[in-house]
Design an enzyme around this catalytic site. Structure first.
Site, PDB file in Angstrom:
ATOM      1  N   ASP A  82       0.848  -1.193   0.000  1.00  0.00           N
ATOM      2  CA  ASP A  82       0.000   0.000   0.000  1.00  0.00           C
ATOM      3  C   ASP A  82       0.888   1.248   0.000  1.00  0.00           C
ATOM      4  O   ASP A  82       1.774   1.388   0.855  1.00  0.00           O
ATOM      5  CB  ASP A  82      -0.868  -0.052   1.277  1.00  0.00           C
ATOM      6  N   ASP A 266      -8.730   1.090   6.156  1.00  0.00           N
ATOM      7  CA  ASP A 266      -7.793   0.996   7.270  1.00  0.00           C
ATOM      8  C   ASP A 266      -8.369   1.693   8.507  1.00  0.00           C
ATOM      9  O   ASP A 266      -8.499   1.099   9.585  1.00  0.00           O
ATOM     10  CB  ASP A 266      -6.447   1.626   6.868  1.00  0.00           C
TER      11      ASP A 266
HETATM   12  P1  13P Z   1      -8.992   4.986   5.129  1.00  0.00           P
HETATM   13  O1  13P Z   1      -8.129   5.921   5.899  1.00  0.00           O
HETATM   14  O2  13P Z   1     -10.258   5.656   4.692  1.00  0.00           O
HETATM   15  O3  13P Z   1      -9.254   3.717   5.841  1.00  0.00           O
HETATM   16  O4  13P Z   1      -8.202   4.619   3.775  1.00  0.00           O
HETATM   17  C1  13P Z   1      -7.219   3.610   3.787  1.00  0.00           C
HETATM   18  C2  13P Z   1      -6.409   3.593   2.554  1.00  0.00           C
HETATM   19  O5  13P Z   1      -6.707   4.234   1.569  1.00  0.00           O
HETATM   20  C3  13P Z   1      -5.208   2.769   2.551  1.00  0.00           C
HETATM   21  O6  13P Z   1      -4.481   2.911   1.374  1.00  0.00           O
HETATM   22  O1  G3H Z   2      -3.424   5.107   3.399  1.00  0.00           O
HETATM   23  C1  G3H Z   2      -2.698   4.827   4.355  1.00  0.00           C
HETATM   24  C2  G3H Z   2      -3.012   3.644   5.176  1.00  0.00           C
HETATM   25  O2  G3H Z   2      -4.063   3.917   6.064  1.00  0.00           O
HETATM   26  C3  G3H Z   2      -1.778   3.154   5.845  1.00  0.00           C
HETATM   27  O3  G3H Z   2      -1.428   4.016   6.885  1.00  0.00           O
HETATM   28  O4  G3H Z   2       0.978   4.525   6.480  1.00  0.00           O
HETATM   29  O5  G3H Z   2      -0.077   4.786   8.761  1.00  0.00           O
HETATM   30  O6  G3H Z   2       0.344   2.503   7.806  1.00  0.00           O
HETATM   31  P1  G3H Z   2       0.062   3.945   7.525  1.00  0.00           P
HETATM   32 ZN    ZN Z   3      -4.604   4.908   0.588  1.00  0.00          ZN
END
Ligand code: 13P
Ligand code: G3H
Ligand code: ZN
Length: 321
Positions: A82, A266
């Site tokens: 991600d 997330d």
């Molecule tokens: P949210 O913060 O809305 O859960 O989005 C998560 C996300 O886009 C991770 O890449």
């Molecule tokens: O879009 C981001 C995700 O919620 C991941 O968050 O970089 O804090 O792990 P993080």
């Molecule tokens: Zn994201």
């Protein structure tokens, strides 16, 4: 069962007109909650790992946890990076066997974004991995409306349909994350606002008209930030602001029908986990066995994931299609 390839999950999701939940994993309890819910609901699932998750948990721990999940369950599971922020990080994950990576160069100019994505795509495609790119900026629901006459202004924060086509063609990415009023976190909008779903339809259509078929789009920032979770967090000592707001689930459902194949969640998992832990601490202040608060936290996340896959993404029941 080994990992299932992201491209196979996408192909089936596009055919079956459902969306895949891409849930962020940072520790064992989150992973168990996601897998147990998806297993019980017979839902295929994408586990996604951010750079921050790798720093927090260590890539080897995460890999071994996912190996355990794959061997203990029989649902299709893909593993995705991600928001990869460099070629090097993407390469590391591809070498570790991730089935897809996101290279997020959306903050760069169009040309630079294409160039960085192109580099990752070249390596990924040689190593049996697919790539998600992003075009536009996740700024939330500000006003970036269509122009009169149904056109869209270029140079704004939202993804422009024609630029999406050019970007996909030039970069070679296999899926595209779009900016249509979505943003990350628990404070997405002021009051209740909506995604620009007309623009989403226009992007999908532009890709189709350009001969790219039923091209998979990705929706980041898809948490709905349920009020009951925020209320529970605050009831048990939290101090989340009044102005929390997420994407209405009805918008996600439309996005799914229009063709968002991967939906990233997330924040909602974080809220569920925090609400349950705060409640356990509040109700049992003498307790100090972590299992006594992590078990209810895991259950709460599991119920949230169950709701998403069953009622919002409609991927429940599709694990063995
Ligand atoms: P949210 O913060 O809305 O859960 O989005 C998560 C996300 O886009 C991770 O890449
Ligand atoms: O879009 C981001 C995700 O919620 C991941 O968050 O970089 O804090 O792990 P993080
Ligand atoms: Zn994201």
């Amino acid at each position: 069962m080994p990992l299932t390839h992201t491209k196979d999950l996408f192909a089936k999701a596009l055919k079956g007109k459902y969306a895949l939940g891409a849930f962020n994993v940072n520790n064992m309890e989150l992973l168990q909650a996601i897998i147990e819910a998806c297993e019980e609901e017979k839902a295929p699932v994408m586990l996604q790992i951010s750079k921050g998750a790798r720093q927090y948990a260590n890539p080897v721990y995460l890999r071994k946890l996912i190996e355990a999940a794959v061997s203990l369950s029989n649902i299709p599971i893909a593993v995705h990076l991600d928001h990869g922020d460099s070629y090097e990080l993407c390469k590391e994950c591809i070498d570790e066997g991730f089935t897809s990576v996101m290279i997020d160069a959306s903050h760069e100019s169009f040309e630079k974004n294409v160039e960085i994505c192109r580099q990752v795509v070249e390596y990924a495609h040689k190593h049996n991995c697919v790539v998600e790119g992003e075009l536009g900026m996740l700024v939330g629901a500000q006003h970036d409306d269509g122009e009169e006459g149904g056109g869209y202004s270029k140079g704004g924060c939202y993804t422009h349909p024609d630029e999406a086509v050019k970007f996909v063609k030039e970069s070679g990415v296999d899926s595209l994350a779009v900016a249509i009023g979505n943003s990350h976190g628990a404070y997405k909008f002021k009051g209740e606002q909506h995604l620009d779903l007309e623009r989403l339809k226009a992007i999908k259509k532009a890709l189709l008209d350009a001969g790219m078929g039923d091209y998979p789009l990705v929706l980041h920032g898809a948490s709905s930030v349920p009020k009951d979770l925020v209320t529970e967090i605050n009831k048990y000592g939290g101090k989340m602001g009044e102005e929390t707001a997420g994407v209405p689930e009805a918008d996600i459902e439309i996005a799914r029908r229009v063709g968002c194949t991967k939906v990233n969640i997330d924040t909602d998992l974080r809220l569920a986990m925090t609400a349950a832990i705060r409640k356990a601490f509040f109700e049992n202040p003498k307790e100090f066995d972590p299992r006594k608060y992590l078990a209810p936290a895991r259950t709460k996340v599991k119920e949230l994931v169950r709701h998403k896959v069953r009622d919002v993404l409609c991927c429940a029941g599709h694990a063995f299609d």
